[in-house]
Design a protein around this motif. Structure first.
Motif, PDB file in Angstrom:
ATOM      1  N   GLY A   1     -40.329  15.024 -26.127  1.00 31.00           N
ATOM      2  CA  GLY A   1     -39.788  15.875 -25.095  1.00 31.00           C
ATOM      3  C   GLY A   1     -40.885  16.676 -24.416  1.00 31.00           C
ATOM      4  O   GLY A   1     -42.065  16.457 -24.652  1.00 31.00           O
ATOM      5  N   CYS A   2     -40.471  17.596 -23.593  1.00 28.00           N
ATOM      6  CA  CYS A   2     -41.390  18.452 -22.833  1.00 28.00           C
ATOM      7  C   CYS A   2     -41.096  19.912 -23.152  1.00 28.00           C
ATOM      8  O   CYS A   2     -39.940  20.293 -23.316  1.00 28.00           O
ATOM      9  N   VAL A   3     -42.146  20.709 -23.201  1.00 30.44           N
ATOM     10  CA  VAL A   3     -41.992  22.135 -23.454  1.00 30.44           C
ATOM     11  C   VAL A   3     -42.236  22.881 -22.147  1.00 30.44           C
ATOM     12  O   VAL A   3     -43.252  22.684 -21.488  1.00 30.44           O
ATOM     13  N   LEU A   4     -41.288  23.723 -21.780  1.00 25.64           N
ATOM     14  CA  LEU A   4     -41.388  24.551 -20.581  1.00 25.64           C
ATOM     15  C   LEU A   4     -40.959  25.957 -20.952  1.00 25.64           C
ATOM     16  O   LEU A   4     -39.847  26.159 -21.457  1.00 25.64           O
ATOM     17  N   ASP A   5     -41.846  26.918 -20.738  1.00 22.73           N
ATOM     18  CA  ASP A   5     -41.566  28.320 -21.073  1.00 22.73           C
ATOM     19  C   ASP A   5     -41.113  28.490 -22.525  1.00 22.73           C
ATOM     20  O   ASP A   5     -40.185  29.246 -22.822  1.00 22.73           O
ATOM     21  N   GLY A  12     -36.361  12.727 -19.731  1.00 24.80           N
ATOM     22  CA  GLY A  12     -35.349  12.399 -18.742  1.00 24.80           C
ATOM     23  C   GLY A  12     -35.198  13.513 -17.722  1.00 24.80           C
ATOM     24  O   GLY A  12     -36.064  14.379 -17.572  1.00 24.80           O
ATOM     25  N   GLU A  13     -34.085  13.496 -17.041  1.00 21.17           N
ATOM     26  CA  GLU A  13     -33.802  14.479 -15.992  1.00 21.17           C
ATOM     27  C   GLU A  13     -33.201  15.741 -16.601  1.00 21.17           C
ATOM     28  O   GLU A  13     -32.325  15.670 -17.460  1.00 21.17           O
ATOM     29  N   ASN A  19     -34.871  28.998 -15.938  1.00 20.72           N
ATOM     30  CA  ASN A  19     -35.571  29.638 -14.815  1.00 20.72           C
ATOM     31  C   ASN A  19     -35.231  28.997 -13.473  1.00 20.72           C
ATOM     32  O   ASN A  19     -36.015  29.077 -12.525  1.00 20.72           O
ATOM     33  N   CYS A  20     -34.092  28.314 -13.413  1.00 17.84           N
ATOM     34  CA  CYS A  20     -33.597  27.713 -12.165  1.00 17.84           C
ATOM     35  C   CYS A  20     -34.539  26.653 -11.599  1.00 17.84           C
ATOM     36  O   CYS A  20     -34.855  26.632 -10.408  1.00 17.84           O
ATOM     37  N   LEU A  21     -34.984  25.774 -12.471  1.00 20.51           N
ATOM     38  CA  LEU A  21     -35.790  24.636 -12.053  1.00 20.51           C
ATOM     39  C   LEU A  21     -35.039  23.350 -12.368  1.00 20.51           C
ATOM     40  O   LEU A  21     -34.281  23.279 -13.339  1.00 20.51           O
ATOM     41  N   ARG A  22     -35.258  22.324 -11.558  1.00 21.09           N
ATOM     42  CA  ARG A  22     -34.788  20.973 -11.854  1.00 21.09           C
ATOM     43  C   ARG A  22     -36.042  20.190 -12.205  1.00 21.09           C
ATOM     44  O   ARG A  22     -37.013  20.198 -11.456  1.00 21.09           O
ATOM     45  N   CYS A  23     -36.027  19.504 -13.347  1.00 17.13           N
ATOM     46  CA  CYS A  23     -37.245  18.852 -13.825  1.00 17.13           C
ATOM     47  C   CYS A  23     -36.998  17.409 -14.227  1.00 17.13           C
ATOM     48  O   CYS A  23     -35.881  17.006 -14.532  1.00 17.13           O
ATOM     49  N   SER A  24     -38.102  16.677 -14.245  1.00 18.18           N
ATOM     50  CA  SER A  24     -38.124  15.322 -14.760  1.00 18.18           C
ATOM     51  C   SER A  24     -39.185  15.289 -15.851  1.00 18.18           C
ATOM     52  O   SER A  24     -40.353  15.596 -15.598  1.00 18.18           O
ATOM     53  N   CYS A  25     -38.777  14.952 -17.044  1.00 14.79           N
ATOM     54  CA  CYS A  25     -39.661  14.989 -18.207  1.00 14.79           C
ATOM     55  C   CYS A  25     -39.938  13.556 -18.661  1.00 14.79           C
ATOM     56  O   CYS A  25     -39.020  12.805 -18.964  1.00 14.79           O
ATOM     57  N   SER A  26     -41.232  13.196 -18.703  1.00 11.28           N
ATOM     58  CA  SER A  26     -41.620  11.881 -19.209  1.00 11.28           C
ATOM     59  C   SER A  26     -42.727  12.076 -20.240  1.00 11.28           C
ATOM     60  O   SER A  26     -43.204  13.186 -20.452  1.00 11.28           O
ATOM     61  N   GLN A  27     -43.155  10.982 -20.853  1.00  7.95           N
ATOM     62  CA  GLN A  27     -44.229  11.073 -21.840  1.00  7.95           C
ATOM     63  C   GLN A  27     -45.543  11.462 -21.186  1.00  7.95           C
ATOM     64  O   GLN A  27     -46.425  11.993 -21.844  1.00  7.95           O
ATOM     65  N   LYS A  28     -45.684  11.220 -19.881  1.00  5.29           N
ATOM     66  CA  LYS A  28     -46.936  11.504 -19.184  1.00  5.29           C
ATOM     67  C   LYS A  28     -46.965  12.849 -18.482  1.00  5.29           C
ATOM     68  O   LYS A  28     -48.020  13.443 -18.324  1.00  5.29           O
ATOM     69  N   GLU A  29     -45.789  13.331 -18.002  1.00 11.70           N
ATOM     70  CA  GLU A  29     -45.801  14.571 -17.243  1.00 11.70           C
ATOM     71  C   GLU A  29     -44.438  15.251 -17.198  1.00 11.70           C
ATOM     72  O   GLU A  29     -43.418  14.644 -17.493  1.00 11.70           O
TER      73      GLU A  29
END
Length: 76
Positions: A1-5, A12-13, A19-29
């Protein structure tokens, strides 16, 4: 997964973060964009903007009575 804040999100999506963001999380970014408008047009003398983090939206209310919404508000 991805770590944000400090919070772990699955690959995935991500429709909406805390924090009111829409993100796409992949193994690369992790790629995110804001769900909030950036430009406003409203009567700054009579009205104020209030951010609602639960709905990721702004409310424009009268300064004298925050229960009354202002008319003529637009956001981009």
């Amino acid at each position: 997964g991805c770590v944000l804040d400090g919070k772990l999100y699955p690959f995935g999506e991500i429709e909406k973060t805390e924090n009111c963001l829409r993100c796409s999380c992949s193994q690369k970014e992790l790629d995110c964009c804001s769900l909030l408008p950036t430009g406003f047009s409203y009567d700054k003398e009579a009205c104020e903007v209030i951010l609602n983090m639960e709905t990721c939206d702004y409310e424009v209310v009268q300064k004298k009575d925050s229960l009354k919404k202002c008319i003529g508000f637009s956001a981009v």
